[in-house]
Design an enzyme around this catalytic site. Structure first.
Site, PDB file in Angstrom:
ATOM      1  N   HIS A 259      11.187   6.899 -33.927  1.00 16.47           N
ATOM      2  CA  HIS A 259      10.828   8.304 -34.105  1.00 16.47           C
ATOM      3  C   HIS A 259      11.949   9.013 -34.832  1.00 16.47           C
ATOM      4  CE1 HIS A 259       9.502  12.384 -33.163  1.00 16.47           C
ATOM      5  NE2 HIS A 259       8.313  11.824 -33.009  1.00 16.47           N
ATOM      6  N   GLU A 317       2.437   6.787 -29.991  1.00 16.07           N
ATOM      7  CA  GLU A 317       1.285   6.070 -30.533  1.00 16.07           C
ATOM      8  C   GLU A 317       0.994   4.765 -29.796  1.00 16.07           C
ATOM      9  OE1 GLU A 317      -0.271   8.017 -32.099  1.00 16.07           O
ATOM     10  OE2 GLU A 317       0.243   8.272 -34.208  1.00 16.07           O
TER      11      GLU A 317
HETATM   12  N1  ACO Z   1      10.094  -1.090 -36.726  1.00 16.23           N
HETATM   13  C1  ACO Z   1      11.067  -1.668 -37.450  1.00 16.23           C
HETATM   14  N2  ACO Z   1      12.076  -0.982 -38.012  1.00 16.23           N
HETATM   15  C2  ACO Z   1      12.085   0.354 -37.841  1.00 16.23           C
HETATM   16  C3  ACO Z   1      11.102   1.012 -37.095  1.00 16.23           C
HETATM   17  C4  ACO Z   1      10.076   0.243 -36.517  1.00 16.23           C
HETATM   18  N3  ACO Z   1       9.092   0.791 -35.816  1.00 16.23           N
HETATM   19  N4  ACO Z   1      11.367   2.328 -37.094  1.00 16.23           N
HETATM   20  C5  ACO Z   1      12.474   2.503 -37.814  1.00 16.23           C
HETATM   21  N5  ACO Z   1      12.910   1.303 -38.269  1.00 16.23           N
HETATM   22  C6  ACO Z   1      14.085   1.045 -39.084  1.00 16.23           C
HETATM   23  C7  ACO Z   1      13.760   1.195 -40.565  1.00 16.23           C
HETATM   24  O1  ACO Z   1      13.285  -0.001 -41.129  1.00 16.23           O
HETATM   25  C8  ACO Z   1      15.112   1.575 -41.125  1.00 16.23           C
HETATM   26  O2  ACO Z   1      15.907   0.421 -41.215  1.00 16.23           O
HETATM   27  P1  ACO Z   1      16.978   0.262 -42.424  1.00 16.23           P
HETATM   28  O3  ACO Z   1      17.925   1.417 -42.252  1.00 16.23           O
HETATM   29  O4  ACO Z   1      17.583  -1.078 -42.160  1.00 16.23           O
HETATM   30  O5  ACO Z   1      16.161   0.351 -43.679  1.00 16.23           O
HETATM   31  C9  ACO Z   1      15.705   2.444 -40.025  1.00 16.23           C
HETATM   32  O6  ACO Z   1      15.069   2.037 -38.808  1.00 16.23           O
HETATM   33  C10 ACO Z   1      15.463   3.920 -40.252  1.00 16.23           C
HETATM   34  O7  ACO Z   1      14.107   4.128 -40.654  1.00 16.23           O
HETATM   35  P2  ACO Z   1      13.587   5.531 -41.226  1.00 16.23           P
HETATM   36  O8  ACO Z   1      12.186   5.352 -41.666  1.00 16.23           O
HETATM   37  O9  ACO Z   1      14.555   6.139 -42.172  1.00 16.23           O
HETATM   38  O10 ACO Z   1      13.707   6.390 -39.911  1.00 16.23           O
HETATM   39  P3  ACO Z   1      12.819   7.579 -39.486  1.00 16.23           P
HETATM   40  O11 ACO Z   1      13.614   8.376 -38.556  1.00 16.23           O
HETATM   41  O12 ACO Z   1      12.235   8.312 -40.632  1.00 16.23           O
HETATM   42  O13 ACO Z   1      11.668   6.783 -38.715  1.00 16.23           O
HETATM   43  C11 ACO Z   1       9.375   6.529 -38.213  1.00 16.23           C
HETATM   44  C12 ACO Z   1      10.630   7.379 -38.033  1.00 16.23           C
HETATM   45  C13 ACO Z   1       8.835   6.750 -39.630  1.00 16.23           C
HETATM   46  C14 ACO Z   1       8.336   6.991 -37.204  1.00 16.23           C
HETATM   47  C15 ACO Z   1       9.708   5.029 -38.005  1.00 16.23           C
HETATM   48  O14 ACO Z   1      10.332   4.826 -36.752  1.00 16.23           O
HETATM   49  C16 ACO Z   1       8.481   4.130 -38.153  1.00 16.23           C
HETATM   50  O15 ACO Z   1       8.104   3.797 -39.283  1.00 16.23           O
HETATM   51  N6  ACO Z   1       7.834   3.722 -37.009  1.00 16.23           N
HETATM   52  C17 ACO Z   1       6.654   2.909 -37.074  1.00 16.23           C
HETATM   53  C18 ACO Z   1       5.431   3.786 -37.381  1.00 16.23           C
HETATM   54  C19 ACO Z   1       5.043   4.650 -36.177  1.00 16.23           C
HETATM   55  O16 ACO Z   1       5.054   4.219 -35.032  1.00 16.23           O
HETATM   56  N7  ACO Z   1       4.659   5.922 -36.513  1.00 16.23           N
HETATM   57  C20 ACO Z   1       4.267   6.899 -35.501  1.00 16.23           C
HETATM   58  C21 ACO Z   1       5.381   7.877 -35.235  1.00 16.23           C
HETATM   59  S1  ACO Z   1       4.993   9.009 -33.935  1.00 16.23           S
HETATM   60  C22 ACO Z   1       4.050  10.223 -34.688  1.00 16.23           C
HETATM   61  O17 ACO Z   1       4.227  10.573 -35.831  1.00 16.23           O
HETATM   62  C23 ACO Z   1       2.979  10.834 -33.932  1.00 16.23           C
END
Ligand code: ACO
Length: 393
Positions: A259, A317
């Protein structure tokens, strides 16, 4: 990434930037707390009716008994869809459109024939979303829509629209807990979208149409379907490690985890996990519940090992998927069902923005080329000389 210059700060994805004041909800990402208009989500969501929570968001306080009855009546009056929306839903179903796209196509039509009035528009949106999504759920499966029932609560009405039968009180309570849990959540991507549109003094229905589009993406509201697909792909607790490791090794994201704001478990995941536990102990596949718990534990352990610096935890989620599946909702309706709850928050944010907000207009950092000169291509393929050269000729 944050870049500072003499004049301004650039934060990629606006992470950590405060862009609005709100009385609607507070997200404490470090302590894992969500407060909705003063009430802890754990206190409000499992006990209040959705009508009470929607009123709380729109009016800033819970209704008394008379106000609650009046508000519930106003929502019920707006359940029936105009024929033009039914036609659009039929065409969308014939084209096989995802439910969230069908909702995005239907939403702007709610303004047809109505003068713009923010509170009225908000109530129309909240009152009609369950009918739109429920009707689409049936049409997309080749089933006829069912007439609207005015004697059911908001949550019961949604399930009735979808299934054509009256749900049990446990099912209604489980759905209501879900809708309350997701009703609002600070300045998330879809709410920000709605506030940006409202900040131009556009109307609430335009703003909510944009928000539906923002919710669709898998990094926001589109995650629960893929999260459940992963659980089914794993199918047995002893396969969780291998499947999740393979995904992480391929650089895939594990849906339902991580998140932007929470660095600990999303409190909404806990509310929904408890609701799922209550629900599945009476009315559902207990093995699936146990499998989901095992998948969660493995995913958390592996995410911690792969991305120790990011502190990735379970988000809303993951348990949304389990709860909505238990209620018999097909996976492709999960994101649109999220919108049935979140529309209360979107609408309330629009009212707040219209009342108190200022035009939202950030700046961008230009990283493109500069100093290029335009040369016009003539029909014979020759290029005209740049204006500077012509001026000197
Ligand atoms: N699985 C694997 N790696 C992850 C995940 C995940 N679920 N979430 C974050 N990371 C990693 C990214 O790959 C990234 O790694 P890197 O720095 O080596 O490239 C790092 O963590 C940071 O990722 P960002 O996308 O910059 O972080 P952000 O804070 O924007 O992430 C997000 C938030 C987009 C929700 C992310 O955790 C994600 O993609 N989760 C999976 C999708 C999901 O569950 N979405 C629902 C969110 S809840 C809602 O909106 C209601």
């Amino acid at each position: 990434m944050t870049v500072e210059s003499e004049y301004r700060v650039m934060t990629n994805g606006l992470e950590g930037i405060v862009a609005a004041s709100t009385r609607l909800s507070e997200v404490d990402g470090e302590r894992g707390r969500l407060t909705i208009a003063g009430y802890a989500v754990e206190d409000l969501a499992p006990r209040a009716s959705f009508e009470e929570v929607a009123y709380l968001l729109l009016h800033g306080r819970l209704p008394d008994a008379t106000e609650q009855r009046t508000f519930a009546h106003q929502l019920r009056e707006r359940r029936t869809l105009p024929p033009v929306i039914i036609t659009v839903l039929e065409r969308a179903a014939a084209a096989g459109a995802p439910a969230i796209d069908a909702l995005r196509m239907a939403t702007p039509l709610l303004s047809l024939g109505h003068a713009e009035e923010p509170l009225n528009d908000a109530i129309r949106l909240i009152g009609s979303f369950p009918t739109i999504v429920g009707t689409y759920g049936r049409l997309s499966r080749g089933e006829p829509s069912v007439p609207v029932r005015a004697d059911l609560s908001h949550a019961a009405h949604y399930l009735h629209q979808l299934r054509g039968s009256v749900p049990s009180s446990e099912q209604v309570r489980a759905l209501e807990t879900y809708l309350n849990t997701v009703c609002d959540h600070g300045l998330n991507a879809s709410t920000f979208t709605a506030r940006v549109i409202a900040s131009t003094r556009s109307d609430v229905i335009s703003a909510v149409t944009g928000a539906v589009g923002a919710l669709k993406g898998p990094l926001h509201g589109g995650a629960p379907g893929p999260a459940l697909d992963m659980v089914f792909e794993i199918s047995r607790a002893d396969r969780a490690e291998a499947v999740i490791r393979a995904k992480l090794d391929r650089g895939e994201r594990i849906m339902g985890f991580g998140h932007r704001v929470y660095r600990v478990r999303d409190p909404r995941a806990e509310v929904l996990a408890q609701a799922a536990e209550r629900f599945y102990s009476k009315d559902g596949d207990r093995n699936l519940y146990e499998l989901v718990r095992a998948v969660e534990a493995t995913a958390l352990r592996l995410l911690h090992a792969y991305k120790p610096e990011r502190r990735i935890a379970t988000n809303v989620e993951f348990y949304t998927a389990l709860l909505l599946h238990g209620l018999g909702l097909p996976t492709d309706l999960f994101t649109a069902t999220f919108a049935v709850g979140r529309v209360a928050g979107w609408s309330a944010h629009c009212l707040e923005q219209l009342r108190e907000g200022r035009l939202i207009r950030p700046q961008s950092e230009y990283v493109g080329p500069s100093g290029l000169h335009y040369e016009q291509q003539l029909p014979n393929g020759a290029l005209t000389p740049p204006a500077s050269a012509r001026a000197g000729a």
